[in-house]
Design an enzyme around this catalytic site. Structure first.
Site, PDB file in Angstrom:
ATOM      1  N   SER A 147       0.896  -1.682  -0.072  1.00  0.00           N
ATOM      2  CA  SER A 147      -0.158   0.152  -0.008  1.00  0.00           C
ATOM      3  C   SER A 147       1.030   1.225  -0.070  1.00  0.00           C
ATOM      4  O   SER A 147       0.194   2.290  -1.407  1.00  0.00           O
ATOM      5  CB  SER A 147      -0.466  -0.153   1.416  1.00  0.00           C
ATOM      6  N   GLY A 195      -6.390  -4.896  -2.968  1.00  0.00           N
ATOM      7  CA  GLY A 195      -6.331  -4.667  -1.896  1.00  0.00           C
ATOM      8  C   GLY A 195      -5.879  -3.469  -1.625  1.00  0.00           C
ATOM      9  O   GLY A 195      -6.304  -2.669  -1.038  1.00  0.00           O
ATOM     10  N   ASP A 196      -4.604  -3.986  -1.473  1.00  0.00           N
ATOM     11  CA  ASP A 196      -3.335  -2.766  -1.040  1.00  0.00           C
ATOM     12  C   ASP A 196      -3.361  -1.904  -1.670  1.00  0.00           C
ATOM     13  O   ASP A 196      -3.061  -0.759  -1.516  1.00  0.00           O
ATOM     14  CB  ASP A 196      -2.261  -3.635  -1.106  1.00  0.00           C
ATOM     15  N   ALA A 197      -3.555  -2.362  -2.984  1.00  0.00           N
ATOM     16  CA  ALA A 197      -3.464  -1.434  -4.030  1.00  0.00           C
ATOM     17  C   ALA A 197      -4.699  -0.319  -4.506  1.00  0.00           C
ATOM     18  O   ALA A 197      -4.037   1.336  -4.237  1.00  0.00           O
ATOM     19  CB  ALA A 197      -3.378  -1.655  -5.465  1.00  0.00           C
TER      20      ALA A 197
END
Length: 341
Positions: A67, A295-297
């Site tokens: 992230s 999801g991290d991105a």
């Protein structure tokens, strides 16, 4: 404008060992798609097997680090982001340092003498991913490192903090120190539900950190697990998002906002007892390479606008953009420059 050191992440730095595998491999190691687990003894041989039998890529990963790297990429301001976590003194650790510096993130790793750098097997089948993390050195982070003057200076400097829930398994004390600093100084503290097992087996430490969270991120599976663990008797993601946002807060400066992604379905944002839904950018199946890091991105894209004090609509739009870029590439990687305005 976002300034140097505005965003600080803390988490488990893991070198992703990513490969397209087959159903037989998943079955052999008892792995379910779209899940994230910690490696048990039965999983340990899989890392060598992947490296020997499949076409693997090595990528500097770990949820928080992904992230932060994506936020850094979206911001394009050298050193706007910082990151702390524990690596080993080995070739994977060197690879991680090199990768992070190239990404423009100001990393302050704690280097453990004894444990090897943590790894994460990213098993991809049909574009869907499953993660098996062998934390090793990542598990050895100590709050003493955080308290060193040169590292605490990063905390003092930052105005926004993001920590994935996975770090609750490693150093809840470090999380508490940063959370209390944020609450006392009107800064923004954010965490991610991260995985169903965190909500289930690390419920107590998660609950201790929750009052400090100004933003809670997660996906629909994690949200439903959170609801079940707390006896809420609802599977409705919108209801769950509102209930999480209304959990009591340690500091009244910021209200809590819950942001739940649902794959190809709309992003759910709960604040002030109401829900807004935002459509994602739909991608034809043939363009999907792998969902690892999506999801991290999303969080990275979201944070890149949040630290510039943009409205929530812009934050979600940037999150969807970043996730869309990532799932068209192998692993949590991205082109040189973002095409987002």
């Amino acid at each position: 404008m976002a300034c140097e050191g505005i965003l600080l992440g803390m988490g488990n730095p893991l070198l992703d060992i990513s490969a397209v595998v087959d159903d037989e491999f998943l079955h052999k190691y008892d792995i379910k798609l779209n899940n994230a687990i910690l490696a048990e003894d039965k999983h340990l041989p899989m890392y060598d097997e992947m490296a020997s039998n499949y076409n693997v890529e090595f990528i500097a990963g770990g949820a928080t680090q992904n992230s932060i790297r994506v936020a850094q990429w979206m911001l394009q301001i050298p050193g706007a982001t910082s990151y702390m976590g524990c690596i080993g003194k080995d070739k994977f650790g060197e690879e991680m340092k090199k990768n992070s510096k190239l990404a423009g993130v100001n990393v302050h790793y704690y280097e453990d003498e004894a444990a090897p750098t943590g790894t994460c097997a990213v098993c991809v089948v049909g574009g869907e991913r499953s993660l098996v993390a062998n934390l090793s050195a990542a598990n050895c982070y100590k709050s003493e490192h955080l308290k060193r003057p040169e590292n605490w200076a990063l905390v003092e400097k930052a105005k926004y903090f993001y920590i994935a829930g996975f770090f609750l398994t490693v150093s809840p004390e470090s999380i508490q120190l940063v959370a209390e600093h944020a609450a006392a100084n009107n800064k923004v503290f954010m965490m991610n539900l991260s995985a169903p097992f965190i909500c289930e087996f690390f419920k107590d430490v998660q609950e201790k950190a929750l009052p400090y969270m100004d933003y809670v991120f997660g996906n629909e599976t994690e949200a439903r697990t959170f609801s079940k663990v707390h006896g809420w008797e609802t599977d409705n993601v919108e209801e769950i998002a509102i209930k999480i946002s209304q959990w009591p807060k340690a500091s009244g400066t910021h209200k809590r906002i819950t942001v739940i992604t649902q794959g190809a379905d709309p992003v759910v944002v709960a604040e002030d007892g109401k829900v807004k839904k935002f459509p994602v950018i739909l991608l034809p199946k043939e363009k999907l390479v792998d969902t690892n890091g999506a999801g991290d991105a999303f969080v990275g894209g979201f944070l890149s606008q949040l630290v510039q004090e943009k409205p929530i609509e812009d934050c979600v739009e940037a999150g969807c953009y970043a996730a869309n870029v990532i799932i068209q590439r192998s692993g949590c990687t991205y082109p040189d420059k973002p095409d987002f305005c």
